[in-house]
Design an enzyme around this catalytic site. Sequence first.
Site, PDB file in Angstrom:
ATOM      1  N   LYS A  27      43.615  34.545  50.538  1.00 30.46           N
ATOM      2  CA  LYS A  27      43.695  34.185  51.956  1.00 30.46           C
ATOM      3  C   LYS A  27      43.238  32.764  52.276  1.00 30.46           C
ATOM      4  O   LYS A  27      42.205  32.312  51.782  1.00 30.46           O
ATOM      5  CB  LYS A  27      42.824  35.150  52.760  1.00 30.46           C
ATOM      6  CG  LYS A  27      43.354  36.574  52.741  1.00 30.46           C
ATOM      7  CD  LYS A  27      42.390  37.471  53.464  1.00 30.46           C
ATOM      8  CE  LYS A  27      42.975  38.866  53.636  1.00 30.46           C
ATOM      9  NZ  LYS A  27      41.985  39.753  54.250  1.00 30.46           N
TER      10      LYS A  27
ATOM     11  N   GLY B 261      33.625  34.513  42.690  1.00 32.30           N
ATOM     12  CA  GLY B 261      34.343  35.791  42.712  1.00 32.30           C
ATOM     13  C   GLY B 261      35.277  36.025  41.548  1.00 32.30           C
ATOM     14  O   GLY B 261      34.859  36.058  40.388  1.00 32.30           O
TER      15      GLY B 261
ATOM     16  N   ARG C 124      25.998  37.743  33.835  1.00 31.27           N
ATOM     17  CA  ARG C 124      24.820  37.275  34.585  1.00 31.27           C
ATOM     18  C   ARG C 124      23.532  37.494  33.804  1.00 31.27           C
ATOM     19  O   ARG C 124      22.599  36.685  33.900  1.00 31.27           O
ATOM     20  CB  ARG C 124      24.747  37.980  35.945  1.00 31.27           C
ATOM     21  CG  ARG C 124      25.650  37.352  36.964  1.00 31.27           C
ATOM     22  CD  ARG C 124      25.409  37.901  38.360  1.00 31.27           C
ATOM     23  NE  ARG C 124      26.226  37.171  39.318  1.00 31.27           N
ATOM     24  CZ  ARG C 124      26.510  37.576  40.540  1.00 31.27           C
ATOM     25  NH1 ARG C 124      26.030  38.735  40.974  1.00 31.27           N
ATOM     26  NH2 ARG C 124      27.254  36.853  41.342  1.00 31.27           N
TER      27      ARG C 124
HETATM   28  C1  3PG Z   1      26.696  38.232  44.491  1.00 35.96           C
HETATM   29  O1  3PG Z   1      27.017  39.162  43.763  1.00 35.96           O
HETATM   30  O2  3PG Z   1      27.494  37.406  44.952  1.00 35.96           O
HETATM   31  C2  3PG Z   1      25.235  38.043  44.765  1.00 35.96           C
HETATM   32  O3  3PG Z   1      24.459  38.867  43.951  1.00 35.96           O
HETATM   33  C3  3PG Z   1      24.909  38.249  46.224  1.00 35.96           C
HETATM   34  O4  3PG Z   1      25.143  39.567  46.600  1.00 35.96           O
HETATM   35  P1  3PG Z   1      25.319  39.922  48.142  1.00 35.96           P
HETATM   36  O5  3PG Z   1      26.671  39.385  48.537  1.00 35.96           O
HETATM   37  O6  3PG Z   1      25.260  41.432  48.230  1.00 35.96           O
HETATM   38  O7  3PG Z   1      24.219  39.257  48.900  1.00 35.96           O
END
Ligand code: 3PG
Length: 402
Positions: free
Chosen positions: A200, A357, A39
């Site tokens: 899931k 993810g 990132r």
């Molecule tokens: C992430 O890591 O998906 C983003 O930075 C958002 O984080 P959060 O789910 O804690 O809002």
Amino acid sequence: MDLDKLQTVANVEVAGKRLLVRADLNVPTKDGEVSDTTRLQRLLLGLRDLSARGARIVVISHFGRPKGIPNPEMSLRPVAKKLGDLLGVPVRFVPDCVGAEAEAAVAALKPGEIAVLENLRFHPGEEKNDAEFAAELARCGDIFVNDAFSAAHRAHASTVGLTQLLPSYAGPLMIEEINALRSVLDKPVPPTAAVIGGAKVSTKITVLKHLLSRVDKLIIGGGMANTFLLSHQVVIGKSLAEPDYVDTAREIMTAAKERGCAVVLPIDAVIAREFRAGTAHAVVPTLAVPADAMILDVGPKSVAHMREVLAECRTLLWNGPLGAFEIPPFGEGTFALAREAAALTKSGRLVSVAGGGDTVAALNAAGVTDDFTYVSTAGGAFLEWLEGRELPGVDALVRAQA
Ligand code: 3PG
Ligand code: MG
């Protein structure tokens, strides 16, 4: 929401101006050190450009979920240090994001200099999108630049509130992420495929329903494929599945059929008796999974079939692994298909966009991240986009331009 209205900071006169740049510095850490810089790397070009144009850059971000209370374990200090190392210039760290100290530190910034302010979520006003907190933040900037696509699914002071207070623009990474998603979802070159994996069905129902009317082929893998198999009365032994979502899986299959979207499910599987690295495993047809075994990956015949499907397609969207890729050897299916997608992309046959993810970790493990057309840095925001939802942070930028 008219995305064509989104204005980039590229054409804005920024010299000498204080730019509040919302970035996503929410990076993985281990023992207090940044363990994955992806990132941060993606922010560098944009920050260097703004710096070269003489902007006084004030980076704001959340980090973790401290729930409105200062927590030294979630300080952005080590992340700011890492960002400075990567940029190769000193980055000033300011131990609060609002208040007199922050304002003074920002006032002292010279054109081209960069400061990182402490975690926005140390203040409850951030997540509440509190108007007063947003106003306090706004005192540290003349212009707001949102370059955090991956936080745009949150309606917070730093993603929405600020757009009501300062001239607001999209940063280069925000634009890049949105363009990549639009290239596969809005006007893709057909035929199109989506690979959707992960544990899931329940977390991806809306994604699957949205995609089946947009893609020609829906390739399903991972734990969620087991629920689909279950909906066909296939015996899946001790495999992870969600029996409560068997009807949902059936509905998705029916809807796909109506829309002419072909659903591709695994035809064979890598099974084991226990979920442990290097454990004894075997390949069986999905119709022959023993009662005491669990499916941990797609098998080679499934991969071969999925590769054939990809080879017919020109556009690919990928979210989620096909197996338990973190535990060897159960990543082989994901890696093999990812390598195929990468090779097709390299040869110019395929436009491939991946994100969300675990997906990036899986593609990194396969060593193919750089060969995809685009790999998003976003998790939740990527998924919400795939659900067809308008992201509040993007919507706010579009409205700010209206
Ligand atoms: C992430 O890591 O998906 C983003 O930075 C958002 O984080 P959060 O789910 O804690 O809002
Ligand atoms: Mg998250």
